[in-house]
Design a protein around this motif. Structure first.
Motif, short mmCIF file in Angstrom:
data_model
loop_
_atom_site.label_atom_id
_atom_site.label_comp_id
_atom_site.label_asym_id
_atom_site.label_seq_id
_atom_site.Cartn_x
_atom_site.Cartn_y
_atom_site.Cartn_z
N GLU A 213 0.38 107.05 5.49
CA GLU A 213 -0.55 106.13 6.16
C GLU A 213 -0.32 104.70 5.69
O GLU A 213 -0.29 103.77 6.48
CB GLU A 213 -1.99 106.56 5.88
N ARG A 214 -0.14 104.53 4.37
CA ARG A 214 0.09 103.19 3.84
C ARG A 214 1.45 102.64 4.29
O ARG A 214 1.64 101.43 4.30
CB ARG A 214 0.01 103.21 2.31
N ASN A 216 2.49 103.02 7.24
CA ASN A 216 2.33 102.85 8.70
C ASN A 216 2.99 103.97 9.50
O ASN A 216 3.33 103.79 10.67
CB ASN A 216 2.87 101.49 9.15
N VAL A 218 1.77 106.82 10.95
CA VAL A 218 0.50 107.47 11.26
C VAL A 218 0.68 108.93 11.64
O VAL A 218 -0.10 109.80 11.23
CB VAL A 218 -0.22 106.70 12.40
#
Length: 250
Positions: A213-214, A216, A218
């Motif tokens: 998630e960090r 990007n 997703v």
């Protein structure tokens, strides 16, 4: 003849008087009144412009405050998550040390192919237990996190078939994650995920989701979170994964 001259003279006087009346300037009081009205209108216009500018400035300040509030809310949420992770890690470390303290300290021969299937299995090798406990204590007691990284890395080299191997990878992952070295943390948590019976696999999968998630990524993050929820539905990691999925808009 004289009467005609007198009549002409009288008419001339009347015309002259009328001309003076028409050409006479406006009274001073009327001029002053018009000037005052013009000044009042100008003042009103300036006041309206000033009020409009104040409203624009206030709207801009409100928008800026709202943006700052959103940023602060995000920081608070992140700090709350990191704090919960730190507390969970602390509890895990206490359990590790407690389990080690209850293990029998007697030497026994090791086999080269004794790869553990679960981190609930503990070795009876004295030096292996001591080295692992030393690495754990660098985190728990001494707060020497850089020293702990070196200790766990050295442990994995010295004991490649250790019963503590998944745990060592997990704590290395946690240490790298705390230092925001996400690439190294990702490698360590993936190593933990290879052990299907590891009691740290759920949190390792959760961390893989957070790292994705960090970064990007997703879709990868959702995949990791969904695996946590599916495989460990009643765990703390599952509840955190569900919250993350909701935030991402599953």
């Amino acid at each position: 003849m004289n009467s005609n001259k007198m009549r002409v003279a009288a008419l001339a006087l009347l015309v002259g008087a009328a001309t003076q009346v028409v050409a006479a300037p406006a009274p001073v009081t009327e001029l002053n009144s018009s000037s005052a009205q013009g000044n009042s209108l100008e003042r009103l216009e300036r006041m309206l412009e000033a009020r409009n500018q104040i409203q624009i400035d206030m709207q801009r300040q409100l928008e800026q405050l709202a943006s700052e509030m959103d940023e602060l809310r995000g920081v608070v949420e992140r700090n709350s998550y990191d704090l919960s992770q730190m507390l969970e890690r602390q509890r895990e470390l206490y359990r590790e040390v407690d389990a080690l303290s209850r293990q029998p300290q007697k030497a026994a021969p090791e086999t080269a192919d004794s790869k553990p299937k679960s981190t609930e299995t503990y070795t009876s090798n004295v030096s292996e237990n001591a080295d692992y406990e030393k690495a754990v204590n660098l985190i728990l007691k001494e707060k020497d996190y850089n020293g702990a990284v070196k200790a766990f890395e050295g442990f994995l080299v010295a004991y490649p078939q250790s019963a503590y191997k998944p745990n060592a990878h997990y704590w290395l992952g946690q240490l790298y994650f705390t230092k925001n070295q996400l690439k190294q943390a990702d490698e360590q948590f993936k190593a933990v995920a290879d052990y299907s019976d590891s009691n740290k696999r759920a949190d390792a999968l959760l961390k893989l989701g957070v790292i994705a998630e960090r970064s990007n990524n997703v879709e990868e993050a959702k995949k990791m979170y969904q695996e946590v929820v599916k495989t460990y539905p009643d765990s703390t990691s599952s509840r955190q994964a569900q919250a993350s999925l909701k935030k991402l808009g599953k």
